[in-house]
Motif scaffolding. Structure first.
Motif, PDB file in Angstrom:
ATOM      1  N   GLY A  73       2.284   0.294  13.819  1.00  0.00           N
ATOM      2  CA  GLY A  73       2.083   1.682  13.441  1.00  0.00           C
ATOM      3  C   GLY A  73       2.345   2.664  14.546  1.00  0.00           C
ATOM      4  O   GLY A  73       2.040   3.841  14.446  1.00  0.00           O
ATOM      5  N   ASP A  74       2.919   2.179  15.622  1.00  0.00           N
ATOM      6  CA  ASP A  74       3.256   3.059  16.743  1.00  0.00           C
ATOM      7  C   ASP A  74       4.437   3.950  16.343  1.00  0.00           C
ATOM      8  O   ASP A  74       5.279   3.556  15.543  1.00  0.00           O
ATOM      9  CB  ASP A  74       3.640   2.187  17.945  1.00  0.00           C
ATOM     10  N   THR A  75       4.504   5.117  16.906  1.00  0.00           N
ATOM     11  CA  THR A  75       5.592   6.019  16.511  1.00  0.00           C
ATOM     12  C   THR A  75       6.656   6.120  17.598  1.00  0.00           C
ATOM     13  O   THR A  75       7.514   6.994  17.567  1.00  0.00           O
ATOM     14  CB  THR A  75       5.053   7.423  16.216  1.00  0.00           C
ATOM     15  N   LYS A  76       6.593   5.220  18.551  1.00  0.00           N
ATOM     16  CA  LYS A  76       7.530   5.292  19.672  1.00  0.00           C
ATOM     17  C   LYS A  76       8.969   5.073  19.202  1.00  0.00           C
ATOM     18  O   LYS A  76       9.899   5.710  19.686  1.00  0.00           O
ATOM     19  CB  LYS A  76       7.153   4.233  20.702  1.00  0.00           C
ATOM     20  N   TYR A  77       9.143   4.129  18.282  1.00  0.00           N
ATOM     21  CA  TYR A  77      10.503   3.836  17.783  1.00  0.00           C
ATOM     22  C   TYR A  77      10.619   4.208  16.313  1.00  0.00           C
ATOM     23  O   TYR A  77       9.622   4.284  15.595  1.00  0.00           O
ATOM     24  CB  TYR A  77      10.819   2.351  17.928  1.00  0.00           C
ATOM     25  N   GLN A  78      11.851   4.404  15.877  1.00  0.00           N
ATOM     26  CA  GLN A  78      12.109   4.654  14.460  1.00  0.00           C
ATOM     27  C   GLN A  78      12.685   3.402  13.823  1.00  0.00           C
ATOM     28  O   GLN A  78      13.223   2.543  14.519  1.00  0.00           O
ATOM     29  CB  GLN A  78      13.116   5.811  14.302  1.00  0.00           C
ATOM     30  N   ILE A  79      12.572   3.378  12.504  1.00  0.00           N
ATOM     31  CA  ILE A  79      13.109   2.216  11.788  1.00  0.00           C
ATOM     32  C   ILE A  79      14.596   2.048  12.078  1.00  0.00           C
ATOM     33  O   ILE A  79      15.099   0.940  12.244  1.00  0.00           O
ATOM     34  CB  ILE A  79      12.906   2.370  10.273  1.00  0.00           C
ATOM     35  N   ILE A  80      15.248   3.190  12.189  1.00  0.00           N
ATOM     36  CA  ILE A  80      16.695   3.137  12.368  1.00  0.00           C
ATOM     37  C   ILE A  80      17.087   2.405  13.657  1.00  0.00           C
ATOM     38  O   ILE A  80      18.081   1.681  13.697  1.00  0.00           O
ATOM     39  CB  ILE A  80      17.288   4.557  12.330  1.00  0.00           C
ATOM     40  N   ASP A  81      16.244   2.533  14.703  1.00  0.00           N
ATOM     41  CA  ASP A  81      16.508   1.801  15.956  1.00  0.00           C
ATOM     42  C   ASP A  81      16.532   0.310  15.674  1.00  0.00           C
ATOM     43  O   ASP A  81      17.425  -0.421  16.111  1.00  0.00           O
ATOM     44  CB  ASP A  81      15.407   2.077  16.981  1.00  0.00           C
ATOM     45  N   GLY A  82      15.482  -0.106  14.943  1.00  0.00           N
ATOM     46  CA  GLY A  82      15.378  -1.519  14.626  1.00  0.00           C
ATOM     47  C   GLY A  82      16.577  -1.987  13.823  1.00  0.00           C
ATOM     48  O   GLY A  82      17.167  -3.028  14.113  1.00  0.00           O
ATOM     49  N   GLN A  83      16.969  -1.178  12.838  1.00  0.00           N
ATOM     50  CA  GLN A  83      18.085  -1.585  11.983  1.00  0.00           C
ATOM     51  C   GLN A  83      19.372  -1.721  12.771  1.00  0.00           C
ATOM     52  O   GLN A  83      20.151  -2.646  12.581  1.00  0.00           O
ATOM     53  CB  GLN A  83      18.266  -0.574  10.849  1.00  0.00           C
ATOM     54  N   ARG A  84      19.558  -0.782  13.689  1.00  0.00           N
ATOM     55  CA  ARG A  84      20.785  -0.812  14.483  1.00  0.00           C
ATOM     56  C   ARG A  84      20.857  -2.117  15.289  1.00  0.00           C
ATOM     57  O   ARG A  84      21.837  -2.841  15.250  1.00  0.00           O
ATOM     58  CB  ARG A  84      20.816   0.387  15.429  1.00  0.00           C
ATOM     59  N   LEU A  85      19.741  -2.411  15.955  1.00  0.00           N
ATOM     60  CA  LEU A  85      19.726  -3.632  16.766  1.00  0.00           C
ATOM     61  C   LEU A  85      19.834  -4.869  15.888  1.00  0.00           C
ATOM     62  O   LEU A  85      20.462  -5.856  16.268  1.00  0.00           O
ATOM     63  CB  LEU A  85      18.445  -3.702  17.588  1.00  0.00           C
TER      64      LEU A  85
END
Lengths: 584, 506
Positions: free
Chosen positions: B304-316
């Motif tokens: 639930g941290d807001t440091k990263y966005q879902i899109i970062d994860g998707q890209r990686l």
């Protein structure tokens, strides 16, 4: 406290080779012996992870060049290997060659390699002294099944191989020198000790000894003939049992004789380095293993249950995550369950408990009449294997060799009446007396000769017997105890080293001091057994530092074969006559 | 013989029926469909059989207690404090590298001097300069050749030095153009000018393409032609291409052939396998780079941290999957090479065996690599999941604040004002666990160990709410130790109460 570890010693050599070659695709080129040396300490899948993608033998031909592959050549410095290398270098298949010899290599061989290397693809030529099979951390073998030639003399090749093996054990443990003691009654032990000592002295590079190095390594060379009974006994610790009843060869166990065996279990690898259950139970007795395998099975069944219940995505995830461990566990479980059930099948089928009890009784206590009656009873029992009858007769022959009312002939007659022993076995009964009988033997193998020994035996009896199947304590343990307490007599086990050292030792002994060794390395000409390994391991657990090794790891079968090969030819003829007269 | 690598089955193999399912997804499906309902009866049968048998032997052995003592310490002069002996060092090594290289240099210097001498002569002989006579048959050409290499006086030579047959009218004397010795026609070797040029300068020569495939360095790849096999051929060639050649003797041919082999060896082309393998190595490197970052991102998103966005994860994740695919497909391709064994002679079975073993082992390595990484790769959580995690976290934070406020109030009401500095200390960086007083009171009657367990579980709960995952980890370790200690205690009741509590906490 770190214990000296032979497996680690060989592994670190192999690691170094692979590292030195760098991060490219590598091929490991070995000969027949080094292939076993590597396979004892490394699983192929583990080496594969280090980008070693090819495993092959030096004698393998083929034209196609694989120039972008580096070859790690791990070879014994034999003439054939040098020649094969020379041929290879004239027409190199690989781009680079990293050459490691397991032992001393002659300057002339280096020269012929240098001449052959016209493509300049040799990068490294080194000696890495991993010239022995490391079986357990404290146990090594040179894998020579038959050391004795006729009349118990050395064959030059085997003598050289043995010296090389012992030298490499020392050097791989960073020992440059050693006090070498040997069993004087054995000619072979004396020759080996002399040769070992002179070889060590000749290696100038290594003898520049460190002045602080007061730690002394003792090498003790003994002859199997001094204790012929240990290899004849049935065994009840896991590793020893598997070897005795099924047979272990380079950590591989062949199970194709097991009834209704599945294809993938026909040959299994038993390596304590990669199998936790095996490592924990190498020295467990049969009762303990039975308990432990039950525990393992229950653990597995639990896992299996949870593994098969896949209802949600979460379950699936854990399934995938645990899958490799699960697969490994399932392999381990089915392997050990199969082996242990086979062991208990054989034990039941051949009444081995009864046989073993008689054996132990015969060796350790032995009321003569009682023993004879027991053996006679077993001879008549057709469930008992011929091999086990042979063990009992051999033990009887050794123990009561000069007993006033020796009944060996009666027993033999009785045996022939009830069963047909193979010819080989009848030879063996003669041969074993020649091999390890009183004519050769000096040690009081059965504790019956001196009042001291008789008392010791008596006290052992008083203390009560923990386990009727494991009363026997191998001679080697007594010898080590004597050595450590400074009671191993110089006349029987002299020191091969130079005079001044002997004087020094005499001096210190006169002053009542015993030189403490930093470790003891034992070599048994004619092979060791897993029972002996078990006893050494017990001592090491109590902070002893002892390494045990021999020409071979014997079980009863292989021991019988070796004894028969060593029989002087005159004798085998005599026993033939004996045999034919019996038949008439 | 070494165990054949080909027999080892690796990959995504079903543990029960040993079918290769080729991908993780397929395996999951397969396992679900086929094996989930049926419990493995085969294994069970084996077990019950084994159990019966083992039971019968167990009674015969009593377990000997393991005495742990160090009775043998006194007999050995091993210094336990010597730090250099704590870890076993690698054994002795003796290196012959320097000696070997010295010897190689001595040996090869002579040959290389010889080679250079011949190459210098060769260069002049095949020179394209205008004043060099071209036609091999003319006197000018012969004169030019003799200026470079002095021909020996052939009147004293009556036997061919190489085949030892006497010279006669039908067996005429010839001179080697490189060292001037006499040979007969049959023992002569013929070196084409084009090949000679290649020897002198391998890089610029057009021959490069012809020879560079280097797959068979030895054997058929001979530098020169002999009269018997190629005479007519050469003559034809002469007429068609008007290509010149040099007559040389066997010993010069040997020296030049050696040079030629060396050039071929150096210029040997990379086999396909190595090119493909490089791709795998590249992808592997990339994986090792990306994977840790990806894991932290997912971890953070799910907490639930807001440091990263879902899109970062998707890209990686896309990058990761492309790496996996690259490794998978490349290694599969290499695997295919194993069967084709291109450019290996058909009767060279050992090379074929070696080549296919190499390919298969690379595939095995790749599969292992994939298993290692793929298993620890989680999918990117969905929008909803992340939102839920964030909401949950928010709620927890609020709840905690609520609790804290309540506790504070309670404390204030119960305890005198001296406590206030500790409570006011609460700031973002200095998180500190607090203990529910009620629990403590309950725990008072219990064993101190159990109390400790309660406290630690409480800490863990709080730390989870606060999102301190590192702390949770270490606390969990503590808890485990405590559990162990509890289990070893004889009081059964304590342990059981603890167990039920622990389950509630989960």
């Amino acid at each position: 406290m770190t214990n000296i570890n032979l497996i680690e010693a060989v592994r670190s050599y192999i690691n170094r080779m692979i590292e030195d070659c760098g991060p490219t695709i590598k091929g490991l080129v070995m000969d027949k012996e080094t292939a076993s040396i590597v396979s004892m300490v490394y699983a192929q899948s583990e080496i594969l992870q280090k980008e070693v993608f090819l495993f092959e033998r030096i004698d393998m031909g083929g034209q196609k060049s694989l120039k972008h592959l580096s070859a790690i050549c791990f070879l014994r410095p034999t003439e054939e290997n040098i020649q094969a290398l020379v041929r290879e270098l004239h027409e190199p298949k690989y781009g680079n060659y990293f050459i490691y010899f397991t032992n001393f290599v002659e300057m002339s061989d280096i020269k012929s390699l240098a001449e052959a290397d016209e493509f300049e693809c040799v990068r490294v030529v080194q000696e890495y002294y991993a010239d022995y099979l490391a079986i357990n951390p404290h146990l090594y073998s040179l894998n020579i099944p038959n050391t004795y030639q006729q009349n118990y003399e050395w064959n030059d090749n085997l003598l050289r191989r043995t010296v090389q093996g012992l030298v490499s054990v020392l050097l791989s443990l960073r020992k440059k020198s050693a006090t070498i003691r040997y069993q004087k009654s054995s000619n072979m032990a004396r020759i080996l000790a002399d040769k070992l000592s002179s070889t060590l002295k000749r290696q100038v590079d290594f003898t520049a000894s460190n002045p602080n190095d007061i730690n002394q390594t003792i090498v003790l060379i003994i002859d199997r003939r001094e204790d012929a009974i240990t290899p004849l006994l049935n065994q009840w610790t896991y590793q020893a049992m598997v070897h005795e009843l099924i047979g272990i060869k380079n950590n591989r166990v062949n199970l194709n004789q097991v009834p209704s065996i599945t294809k993938e279990l026909e040959e299994v690898v038993m390596n304590a380095e990669y199998d936790e259950f095996y490592a924990n139970n190498l020295y467990s007795n049969f009762g303990e293993i039975a308990t432990n395998i039950k525990g393992l099975m229950e653990h597995f069944q639990e896992k299996h249950k949870s593994q098969s219940k896949i209802e949600s995505i979460g379950d699936m995830k854990t399934f995938i995550e645990n899958y490799p461990q699960f697969k490994k566990l399932s392999g381990t479980v089915s392997k050990h369950v199969t082996i242990i059930s086979e062991l208990s099948r054989l034990v039941g089928l051949y009444h081995l408990l009864e046989v073993s009890e008689t054996e132990q009784h015969l060796v350790c206590q032995g009321d003569h009449n009682d023993v004879v009656q027991k053996i006679k009873r077993l001879i008549k029992n057709d469930k008992i294997r011929d091999l086990d009858i042979l063990r009992l007769l051999s033990l009887y022959a050794l123990r009561y060799e000069r007993h006033a009312s020796n009944e060996l002939n009666t027993l033999k007659y009785e045996t022939q009446k009830h069963r047909r022993l193979p010819e080989k076995y009848i030879h063996f009964l003669q041969a074993i007396l020649e091999y390890g009988g009183l004519k050769f033997r000096q040690a009081d193998l059965f504790n019956t000769q001196t009042p001291m020994a008789i008392t010791r035996q008596f006290i052992r009896g008083l203390r009560g017997v923990d386990n009727v199947y494991a009363q026997h304590v191998p001679l080697i343990k007594d010898l080590i105890d004597q050595l450590l307490r400074g009671k191993l007599k110089d006349p029987s086990y002299p020191n091969v080293n130079s005079k001044d050292q002997i004087n020094q030792q005499n001096l210190s002994q006169q002053q009542g001091q015993i030189i403490k060794p930093s470790e003891i390395i034992i070599y048994v000409i004619g092979g060791v057994t897993y029972e002996e390994s078990y006893h050494i391991q017990l001592m090491n657990k109590q902070n002893a530092r002892i390494l045990l090794g021999g020409s071979y790891i014997h079980n009863c079968q292989s021991f019988i074969d070796e004894v028969l090969i060593a029989v002087p030819s005159s004798l085998s003829g005599a026993s033939n006559e004996l045999l034919s007269s019996k038949r008439r | 013989m070494l165990p054949s690598v080909g027999d080892v089955r690796e990959g995504f193999i079903c543990p029960q029926c040993h079918h290769d399912m080729s991908t993780m997804e397929m395996l999951q499906l397969h396992f679900q469909d086929v094996h989930m309902k049926q419990s493995s009866s085969a294994v069970k049968g084996l077990f019950s059989l084994a159990k019966q048998k083992i039971k019968s032997v167990q009674d015969n052995f009593t377990t000997v207690p393991n005495e742990q003592s160090n009775v043998y310490t006194q007999f050995f002069s091993f210094d336990q404090n010597d730090s250099s002996l704590k870890q076993q060092q690698i054994g002795y090594i003796r290196s012959y590298n320097d000696k070997f290289k010295k010897l190689r240099k001595i040996e090869h210097d002579q040959i290389s001097i010889e080679t250079t001498r011949l190459l210098l002569r060769l260069e002049k002989l095949i020179s394209n300069d205008e004043d060099v006579p071209k036609n091999a048959k003319t006197k000018e050409r012969r004169k030019y050749e003799q200026e470079i290499v002095e021909w020996i006086d052939d009147s004293k030579v009556s036997l061919c030095p190489s085949c030892a047959k006497p010279f006669s009218l039908s067996r005429r004397k010839h001179h080697c153009r490189l060292d001037g010795f006499v040979i007969c026609d049959q023992c002569s070797q013929f070196l084409l000018f084009s090949k000679a040029r290649y020897l002198i300068d391998p890089n610029s020569s057009t021959l490069n393409k012809m020879t560079a495939n280097g797959s068979s360095l030895q054997g058929s790849n001979s530098l020169t032609a002999t009269v018997t096999t190629d005479d007519s051929n050469l003559n034809n060639k002469d007429k068609v291409n008007s290509e010149n050649y040099l007559r040389i003797c066997l010993s010069c041919q040997k020296v030049l052939q050696r040079r030629y082999d060396q050039i071929c060896f150096k210029n040997a082309q990379r086999d396909e396998v190595f090119l493909y393998y490089e791709k795998i190595a590249e992808a592997q490197k990339e994986l090792a780079n990306i994977h840790p970052t990806y894991s932290t991102i997912i971890e953070s998103l799910l907490s639930g941290d807001t440091k990263y966005q879902i899109i970062d994860g998707q890209r990686l994740y896309r990058q990761l999957t492309s790496c996996y695919e690259k490794i998978d497909s490349t290694s599969k391709h290499i695997m295919k090479l194993a069967d084709s064994c291109s450019n290996i002679d058909e009767d060279d079975t050992q090379s074929q065996f070696r080549y296919s073993a190499l390919c298969r082992n690379i595939r095995m390595y790749a599969v292992h690599l994939l298993q290692n990484y793929a298993i620890s790769t989680r999918r990117v959580p969905s929008e909803d999941d992340v939102q839920r995690a964030r909401d949950e976290r928010k709620r927890l934070v609020e709840e905690r604040n609520e609790l804290e406020r309540a506790a504070k109030a309670e404390l204030v009401s119960k305890i005198s004002s001296t406590d206030s500095p500790t409570t006011s200390k609460k700031d973002v960086s200095g998180w500190r666990p607090t203990i529910d007083r009620n629990l403590l009171v309950q725990a008072q009657e219990l064993n101190p160990l159990v109390q400790q367990v309660y406290q630690v579980t409480e800490y863990i709960r709080q730390a989870q709410i606060a999102g301190r995952y590192d702390e949770v980890e270490s606390l969990k370790l503590n808890l485990k130790e405590l559990e162990q200690a509890l289990k070893n205690m004889p009081q059964q009741e304590n342990a059981s109460t603890f167990d039920s509590y622990a389950i509630e906490c989960e």
